[in-house]
Scaffold this active site. Structure first.
Site, short mmCIF file in Angstrom:
data_model
loop_
_atom_site.label_atom_id
_atom_site.label_comp_id
_atom_site.label_asym_id
_atom_site.label_seq_id
_atom_site.Cartn_x
_atom_site.Cartn_y
_atom_site.Cartn_z
N LYS A 206 0.84 -1.20 0.00
CA LYS A 206 0.00 0.00 0.00
C LYS A 206 0.87 1.25 0.00
CE LYS A 206 -3.23 2.45 2.93
NZ LYS A 206 -3.93 2.48 4.21
N GLU A 212 10.78 -4.94 3.79
CA GLU A 212 10.82 -6.35 3.39
C GLU A 212 10.35 -6.54 1.95
OE1 GLU A 212 9.55 -5.06 6.16
OE2 GLU A 212 9.54 -6.49 7.82
N GLY A 267 -4.49 -1.50 5.65
CA GLY A 267 -3.75 -2.67 5.19
C GLY A 267 -4.42 -3.98 5.57
N ARG A 268 -4.85 -4.09 6.83
CA ARG A 268 -5.44 -5.36 7.28
C ARG A 268 -6.89 -5.53 6.82
NH1 ARG A 268 -3.91 -1.89 11.02
NH2 ARG A 268 -5.39 -0.94 12.44
N GLU A 353 -3.82 -5.84 15.56
CA GLU A 353 -3.31 -4.56 15.06
C GLU A 353 -4.39 -3.48 15.17
OE1 GLU A 353 -1.80 -4.08 10.90
OE2 GLU A 353 0.16 -4.08 11.84
N HIS A 384 -4.81 -32.32 20.62
CA HIS A 384 -3.70 -33.17 21.07
C HIS A 384 -2.48 -32.34 21.42
CE1 HIS A 384 -6.12 -36.54 19.76
NE2 HIS A 384 -6.45 -35.78 18.73
N LYS A 512 10.25 -0.27 13.35
CA LYS A 512 10.75 -0.03 11.99
C LYS A 512 11.89 0.98 12.02
CE LYS A 512 6.52 -0.71 9.33
NZ LYS A 512 5.53 -0.11 8.46
O1 LIG Z 1 1.21 -2.68 2.25
P1 LIG Z 1 2.36 -2.08 2.97
O2 LIG Z 1 2.33 -0.58 2.92
O3 LIG Z 1 3.67 -2.63 2.45
O4 LIG Z 1 2.24 -2.46 4.47
C1 LIG Z 1 2.33 -3.78 4.92
C2 LIG Z 1 2.05 -3.89 6.40
O5 LIG Z 1 3.08 -3.29 7.12
C3 LIG Z 1 2.88 -2.47 8.20
O6 LIG Z 1 3.96 -2.50 9.04
C4 LIG Z 1 1.57 -2.52 8.93
O7 LIG Z 1 1.70 -2.85 10.27
C5 LIG Z 1 0.55 -3.40 8.29
O8 LIG Z 1 -0.74 -2.95 8.65
C6 LIG Z 1 0.68 -3.39 6.78
O9 LIG Z 1 -0.33 -4.20 6.23
#
Ligand SMILES: O=P(O)(O)OC[C@H]1O[C@H](O)[C@H](O)[C@@H](O)[C@@H]1O
Length: 545
Positions: A206, A212, A267-268, A353, A384, A512
């Site tokens: 987004k 990463e 994002g979520r 989150e 189990h 971060k």
């Molecule tokens: O889609 P992006 O901008 O790469 O973000 C990816 C993810 O990273 C972040 O650290 C947030 O905690 C998430 O809510 C998000 O979905």
């Protein structure tokens, strides 16, 4: 508005809690044969049995009062209408617009967002169809056989978990692979299996700023160039999903290859947007649309059903009951469906989150608990492994059991066995096993009174452990849409009751920033180590490895 624990309805619930805390569900069921009928509800394809909870009719009346005092209904309407309820980021929260099949406009700052939403869906549809029918080809003229989907967090979990959950609906001829972790082992292993000439890379971010995802995309690009692809072929093989078009073009993604999303999609909550492209690539566009329509159905239910019949409200309020009155700190999700095995991981991000917060949007610190630890795993495996703690541990862990009435694969009597375990667990958690029952069992085996006295505390199950059971006919794309939207709205209801902003995630930021600072120190040993002695020593060890 008063903080949650200063509200009138909270005070009423507190008094009520002291009256009902010691009631045992075993007795409540024995006293009332109508208990299941009183405490079950159905919406869309989902039937919720919430009778195995430590509640009376009065509890529910008081919980609905709490929701009304917190203005859950008005705030829900505000979310659907595009109010800027994500106040710390000054954004509207409109994942519901992405699956709005009503034909009605959805306005953000006086502009209807639906034409853009529909245009993006149309772009996804034609792109996916061209990949599937082979019109779009790789640089050697071969049709695409594999998709490498790169993303993390909300740009990973939704697509990954949904394509796994809907495995029986996958399209033949195309395989989607996911890479999220920056651990080089992940991308190494996945790339080793992929043919560059017929692999499409979908990079989803987004923000287009996640370390990463950027690194993994760079590595995939290098791999592509080293595997025979030319620089000019990149445009054929790399597409991205982002709300940051400027950064994506700067990175070298052709504008035509960018699928847009918007800052009003968290994002979520983004699998319904173009972030869902890997889902459509895996399952076909029609199944992706079915997923959207299932979520839309649940949206309509959430918007229109009275709280008393409203599944997200009921689940959300029961959660509040256990967290804030019984002191429960976690909530376990137990899908009795192999394909839904990653569902707890999905809800973990969605819930933790969203509601892992400790202040109100107007700046007051909270002196009550908010979001629980969400965890879980597929049944029967968990029985189990970790169910022991739920049955006999010292902590109270409310559970959501989930079961499709029909399996995707009716093999022998497996499904009846799976269902029997699911129902049997909810029964055992509720009724437990009394001292008398343990004694009778041991006496029958000829165990001495002295030994029985020692054995009883170990073999007694206190019971009275709460659970919900969610039944649905079959795990179809539409039902999965129902289920995900149900949990999204449950989280929303809880956030409103607690008076928090469920749509920002500032807690992620510090890690971060410090991570980037540490990376610079790891890669340049001339940078002085000015942190605490632990972090300095860890960096030193890595430098000297
Ligand atoms: O889609 P992006 O901008 O790469 O973000 C990816 C993810 O990273 C972040 O650290 C947030 O905690 C998430 O809510 C998000 O979905």
């Amino acid at each position: 508005m008063a903080l949650f624990n200063k509200s009138k309805s909270y005070q009423a619930l507190q008094t009520h809690y002291s009256e009902v805390e010691s009631l045992h569900m075993r007795d409540l069921f024995a006293q009332d044969p109508e208990r299941f009928n009183k405490f079950s509800a159905k919406a869309c394809d989902i039937e919720l049995d919430y009778s195995k909870n430590r509640i009376t009719e009065q509890t529910m009346v008081k919980l609905f009062d709490l929701a009304r005092e917190a203005q859950v209904e008005a705030k829900r309407d505000g979310m659907f209408a595009g109010d800027r309820i994500n106040t710390s980021e000054d954004r509207a929260v409109l994942h519901t617009a992405l699956r709005n099949l009503s034909g009605e406009p959805v306005m953000v700052e006086g502009q209807d967002v639906m034409p853009e939403v529909k245009a993006t869906l149309a772009k996804i549809k034609s792109f996916v169809n061209e990949i599937h029918d082979g019109t779009r080809k790789g640089y050697t003229g071969k049709a695409f056989t594999d998709v490498l989907a790169i993303g993390i967090g909300g740009s990973f979990l939704g697509p990954k978990v949904m394509t796994e959950a809907l495995k029986p609906y996958r399209q033949a001829g195309i395989k989607v692979h996911f890479v999220a972790n920056v651990d080089g082992a992940h991308i190494h292993d996945v790339l080793a299996t992929l043919p560059a000439e017929s692999t499409l890379v979908v990079m989803s971010s987004k923000s287009f700023g996640t370390q990463e995802t950027l690194k993994n995309t760079e590595t995939a690009r290098e791999w592509f160039l080293q595997s025979g692809g030319k620089f000019d072929d990149i445009a054929k093989h790399f597409v991205c999903v982002s709300s940051n078009i400027a950064k994506a073009t700067e990175f070298g993604i052709a504008e035509d290859n960018i699928f847009p999303m918007w800052d009003w999609v968290g994002g979520r909550y983004s699998l319904w947007s173009a972030i869902g492209l890997p889902i459509a690539l895996s399952l076909g566009f029609d199944n992706f649309e079915e997923l959207l329509s299932g979520a839309y159905e649940m949206d309509v239910h959430f918007k229109t059903a009275p709280l008393e019949e409203n599944l997200p409200a009921i689940l959300g309020l029961l959660g509040v009951w256990y967290i804030n009155f019984f002191g429960a700190q976690s909530h376990v999700l137990l899908p009795y469906d192999h394909y839904l095995r990653a569902f707890p991981a999905y809800v973990q991000q969605l819930d933790m989150e969203s509601n892992g917060k400790s202040a109100t949007p107007s700046g007051e610190y909270l002196d009550y608990e908010t979001g629980p630890v969400i965890w879980g795993g597929e049944g029967t495996n968990g029985q189990h492994a970790f169910h022991q703690l739920i049955h006999q541990g010292k902590v109270l862990i409310p559970a959501d059991f989930m079961l499709p009435l029909h399996s995707q694969h009716e093999v022998s009597n497996h499904h009846a066995m799976l269902a029997s375990n699911c129902f049997g667990q909810t029964q055992a958690l509720m009724q437990g096993k009394t001292e008398d029952e343990v004694r009778a069992e041991l006496l029958a085996k000829g165990v001495s009174e002295e030994a029985i006295a020692k054995e009883i505390p170990q073999r007694v199950f206190e019971g009275n452990k709460p659970s919900n059971t969610l039944l649905f006919s079959k795990l179809t794309p539409k039902t999965l849409g129902n289920l995900i939207a149900l949990y999204e709205h449950k989280v929303f209801v809880q956030g409103i009751v607690w008076g928090i902003n469920s749509f920002d995630q500032w807690g992620v930021e510090l890690g971060k920033v410090l991570g980037n600072d540490v990376l610079a120190k790891l890669e340049d040993s001339s940078i002085a180590l000015d942190g605490d002695s632990s972090t300095n020593a860890l960096i030193e060890k890595f430098r000297n490895r």
